[in-house]
Design an enzyme around this catalytic site. Structure first.
Site, PDB file in Angstrom:
ATOM      1  N   LYS A   1       3.813  -3.356  10.118  1.00  0.00           N
ATOM      2  CA  LYS A   1       4.763  -2.950   9.079  1.00  0.00           C
ATOM      3  C   LYS A   1       5.748  -1.948   9.666  1.00  0.00           C
ATOM      4  O   LYS A   1       5.352  -0.910  10.185  1.00  0.00           O
ATOM      5  CB  LYS A   1       4.030  -2.309   7.899  1.00  0.00           C
TER       6      LYS A   1
ATOM      7  N   HIS B   1      10.480   1.754   5.461  1.00  0.00           N
ATOM      8  CA  HIS B   1       9.636   2.676   4.694  1.00  0.00           C
ATOM      9  C   HIS B   1      10.354   3.147   3.431  1.00  0.00           C
ATOM     10  O   HIS B   1      10.218   4.293   3.008  1.00  0.00           O
ATOM     11  CB  HIS B   1       9.235   3.877   5.559  1.00  0.00           C
TER      12      HIS B   1
ATOM     13  N   THR C   1       1.014   0.358  10.199  1.00  0.00           N
ATOM     14  CA  THR C   1       2.352   0.911  10.032  1.00  0.00           C
ATOM     15  C   THR C   1       2.828   1.481  11.360  1.00  0.00           C
ATOM     16  O   THR C   1       2.168   2.343  11.937  1.00  0.00           O
ATOM     17  CB  THR C   1       2.369   1.996   8.948  1.00  0.00           C
TER      18      THR C   1
ATOM     19  N   SER D   1      -3.978   2.308   1.100  1.00  0.00           N
ATOM     20  CA  SER D   1      -3.464   3.115   2.192  1.00  0.00           C
ATOM     21  C   SER D   1      -4.555   3.948   2.838  1.00  0.00           C
ATOM     22  O   SER D   1      -5.571   4.276   2.214  1.00  0.00           O
ATOM     23  CB  SER D   1      -2.369   4.048   1.654  1.00  0.00           C
TER      24      SER D   1
ATOM     25  N   PRO E   1       0.829  -1.206   0.000  1.00  0.00           N
ATOM     26  CA  PRO E   1       0.000   0.000   0.000  1.00  0.00           C
ATOM     27  C   PRO E   1       0.862   1.254   0.000  1.00  0.00           C
ATOM     28  O   PRO E   1       1.817   1.361   0.765  1.00  0.00           O
ATOM     29  CB  PRO E   1      -0.809  -0.128   1.294  1.00  0.00           C
TER      30      PRO E   1
ATOM     31  N   TYR F   1      -2.815   3.899   9.621  1.00  0.00           N
ATOM     32  CA  TYR F   1      -2.022   4.733  10.519  1.00  0.00           C
ATOM     33  C   TYR F   1      -2.802   4.961  11.801  1.00  0.00           C
ATOM     34  O   TYR F   1      -4.023   5.118  11.777  1.00  0.00           O
ATOM     35  CB  TYR F   1      -1.688   6.083   9.878  1.00  0.00           C
TER      36      TYR F   1
ATOM     37  N   ARG G   1       8.091   1.382  -4.873  1.00  0.00           N
ATOM     38  CA  ARG G   1       8.507   2.158  -6.047  1.00  0.00           C
ATOM     39  C   ARG G   1       8.543   1.294  -7.300  1.00  0.00           C
ATOM     40  O   ARG G   1       8.372   1.804  -8.410  1.00  0.00           O
ATOM     41  CB  ARG G   1       9.893   2.773  -5.809  1.00  0.00           C
TER      42      ARG G   1
END
Length: 389
Positions: free
Chosen positions: A254, A278, A158, A109, A80, A132, A333
């Site tokens: 994560k 990250h 996360t 996300s 995500p 989050y 990425r």
């Protein structure tokens, strides 16, 4: 340069750079501080050599894995990532469709730009919700309940982002959410007119996971301020343990990097952990997930699923991680640059190339299945060799 000219990660990055305005490209491309950790993430794989076996009868290769209860046709998934419709107007829709085509998992996300409900209704492949922990505990409960009702299979919390990393490229460009064109950025955006045309001619940019709870209409809330002002740095193991109980399903953390934290994750009932820094975007100078992988697998690999991400650009990187003991590998990425370059077609091409690389490299390694990969297939340069023995 066209999509057909892209044969690897660097090619996709180069094409994305040609098509994205500078501030948006640098948001994807950049890391924290001096970007030392970001560079080390990929370089870490170079200190590890593959030792192939021959004459193993590898006409058929099975690269499927089961991770956090989800069967994947290949041992990588689309992690995500935030703000995907800034990179291409299809955003998460393109990524989810490409992941479904290749039978793998994708993530949505909290800062996603397409609702998790839409994606769950549209696609049948496993879906992760990356969460989050906000200061507003009611918001946390509401977001978890929403994901449960939508049918999301895996909750991913996360834990390495209780405050934002020092991403100096973003500071220089003034990157913010929601994105607002500024006079200072007009020249860069003027050089990439197709991005602007797509941005204004498609549906309004929004953050559907948050827009019912958070007012982001002002345009001045930077990425760093979102993490600094809205997320809760007081989050504790007790808070996470309660979330695990409330979710009552597949739950992973994560950003775990230490053995002690991995053991705590086991104790509170997590079913998976993701070794991650990250992508080098948080704490510069931190250890790479690949370098830390063996230590974590040895400590808890028989108690929960150990996954890793950050810096993966090749099929051989994936095989090295799997040989050490990772159950699967997350891509970030690796698919964002193809998304920016060509939307769904770009992500499909990138995942197709990754699948082909893994299959070819497994054959060259003499591995008929992921289970055939082991640390016996690896040799490490000093000083890592002693740690992996």
């Amino acid at each position: 340069m066209r999509l057909k000219d892209c044969h690897n990660y660097k090619d996709f990055r180069r094409l994305a750079r040609r098509r994205l305005p500078g501030p948006i490209f640098n948001y994807i491309d950049g890391g924290a501080d001096d970007e030392v950790t970001m560079a080390k993430n990929t370089a870490a794989f170079n200190a590890c050599d593959l030792l192939p076996s021959v004459l193993r009868g590898v006409d058929d290769v099975d690269m499927s894995v089961t991770v956090m209860g989800q069967k994947l046709d290949m041992p990588v998934y689309c992690s995500p990532t935030a703000l995907q419709r800034l990179f291409h107007h299809k955003g998460e829709r393109a990524v989810a469709a490409a992941a479904e085509k290749y039978g793998t998992m994708f993530g949505v996300s909290s800062l996603g730009t397409v609702s998790l409900e839409e994606l769950r209704q549209t696609h049948s492949n496993p879906q992760v919700y990356q969460f989050y922990f906000h200061k507003d505990r009611g918001l946390n409960r509401a977001m978890m309940q929403r994901a449960k009702q939508a049918g999301v299979e895996v909750m991913m919390l996360t834990v390495d982002s209780i405050t934002g990393g020092n991403r100096e490229r973003d500071l220089r460009t003034g990157f913010s959410i929601p994105f607002r064109l500024t006079l200072g950025g007009m020249v860069q955006f003027g050089l990439k007119p197709m991005w602007g045309i797509n941005y204004v001619t498609h549906e309004k940019f929004r953050l559907p996971q948050l827009d019912e709870h958070v007012d982001m209409a002002g345009g001045a809330l930077s990425i760093g301020r979102y993490f600094t002002e809205m997320l809760d740095p007081s989050m504790s193991w007790d808070d996470v343990a309660q979330m695990v109980r409330d979710w009552n399903g597949q739950f992973c953390l994560k950003g775990v990097m230490s053995v002690e934290d991995a053991k705590r994750a086991v104790e509170i009932g997590c079913t998976g952990i993701i070794l991650s820094n990250h992508g080098g975007r948080q704490l510069d100078g931190s250890r790479t997930p690949f370098d830390q992988l063996a230590e974590i697998v040895d400590a808890v690999g028989d108690k929960l699923d150990v996954i890793m991400d950050s810096g993966v650009q090749r099929g051989t990187h994936v095989l090295k991680a799997l040989s050490v003991g990772a159950k699967a590998v997350g891509l970030g990425r690796y698919y964002l640059f193809p998304l920016a370059a060509a939307g769904q077609a770009g992500v499909e091409r990138a995942l197709g190339q990754m699948k082909a690389e893994i299959e070819r490299d497994m054959k060259l390694m003499g591995a008929r299945s992921i289970a055939d990969l082991s640390r016996g297939n690896l040799r490490f340069a000093e000083p890592e060799r002693a740690k992996i023995a």
